[in-house]
Design a protein around this motif. Structure first.
Motif, short mmCIF file in Angstrom:
data_model
loop_
_atom_site.label_atom_id
_atom_site.label_comp_id
_atom_site.label_asym_id
_atom_site.label_seq_id
_atom_site.Cartn_x
_atom_site.Cartn_y
_atom_site.Cartn_z
N ALA A 125 0.84 -1.21 0.00
CA ALA A 125 0.00 0.00 0.00
C ALA A 125 0.87 1.26 0.00
CB ALA A 125 -0.94 -0.01 1.21
N ALA A 126 1.95 1.24 0.76
CA ALA A 126 2.85 2.38 0.79
C ALA A 126 3.53 2.57 -0.57
CB ALA A 126 3.90 2.19 1.89
N LEU A 127 3.92 1.48 -1.20
CA LEU A 127 4.54 1.57 -2.53
C LEU A 127 3.57 2.13 -3.56
CD1 LEU A 127 6.68 -1.67 -2.88
CD2 LEU A 127 7.47 0.70 -2.74
N ARG A 128 2.32 1.69 -3.50
CA ARG A 128 1.31 2.21 -4.44
C ARG A 128 1.14 3.71 -4.27
NH1 ARG A 128 -1.51 -2.65 -3.32
NH2 ARG A 128 -2.78 -1.58 -1.78
N ALA A 129 1.09 4.17 -3.02
CA ALA A 129 0.94 5.60 -2.76
C ALA A 129 2.17 6.37 -3.24
CB ALA A 129 0.70 5.85 -1.27
N ALA A 130 3.36 5.85 -2.96
CA ALA A 130 4.59 6.51 -3.40
C ALA A 130 4.66 6.57 -4.92
CB ALA A 130 5.81 5.79 -2.84
N ASP A 131 4.33 5.48 -5.58
CA ASP A 131 4.34 5.45 -7.05
C ASP A 131 3.37 6.48 -7.62
OD1 ASP A 131 6.27 3.48 -7.12
OD2 ASP A 131 4.84 1.85 -7.49
N GLU A 132 2.19 6.58 -7.02
CA GLU A 132 1.19 7.53 -7.50
C GLU A 132 1.65 8.98 -7.29
OE1 GLU A 132 -2.59 8.62 -9.19
OE2 GLU A 132 -1.36 6.82 -9.24
#
Length: 81
Positions: A59-66
Motif C-alpha cells: 500500500a505504501a509503494l502504491r501511494a509513493a508510485d502515484e
C-alpha cells in the motif's frame, strides 16, 4: 517449514495482521508525509511518528508510485521499527 502465512498472503496484501508500519519520505528534504485538515491535504512533518502510517509495504509503494507519477515526489517508503 512453511513459507506461507495469512498475514503475508500476496493474494490479500491489505489483510495484514502484523504490526508493521510504513511511512512516505520526501527524498529531497528528508521530511515525512502526513494527511492534514478536513480536506485531507498532504503536509510535511519532521517526525516519522506524526506521518501517515501504512500497514502494508504494498500500500505504501502504491501511494509513493502515484505521488511520484503525479509530480509530487520524489518520495520513497520507509519502514518504522
Amino acid at each position: 517449514m512453511h513459507f506461507w502465512a495469512p498475514e503475508i498472503d500476496p493474494a490479500h496484501p491489505m489483510d495484514c495482521t502484523q504490526a508493521e508500519h510504513y511511512v512516505l519520505t520526501r527524498l529531497e528534504s528528508g521530511t515525512f508525509l502526513a494527511i492534514a485538515g478536513e480536506d485531507q491535504h498532504l503536509e510535511d512533518v519532521s517526525d516519522p511518528l506524526a506521518a501517515h502510517r501504512f500497514h502494508t509495504h504494498e500500500a505504501a509503494l502504491r501511494a509513493a508510485d502515484e505521488l511520484n507519477r503525479l509530480g509530487q515526489g520524489p518520495v520513497d517508503v520507509v519502514k518504522l521499527d
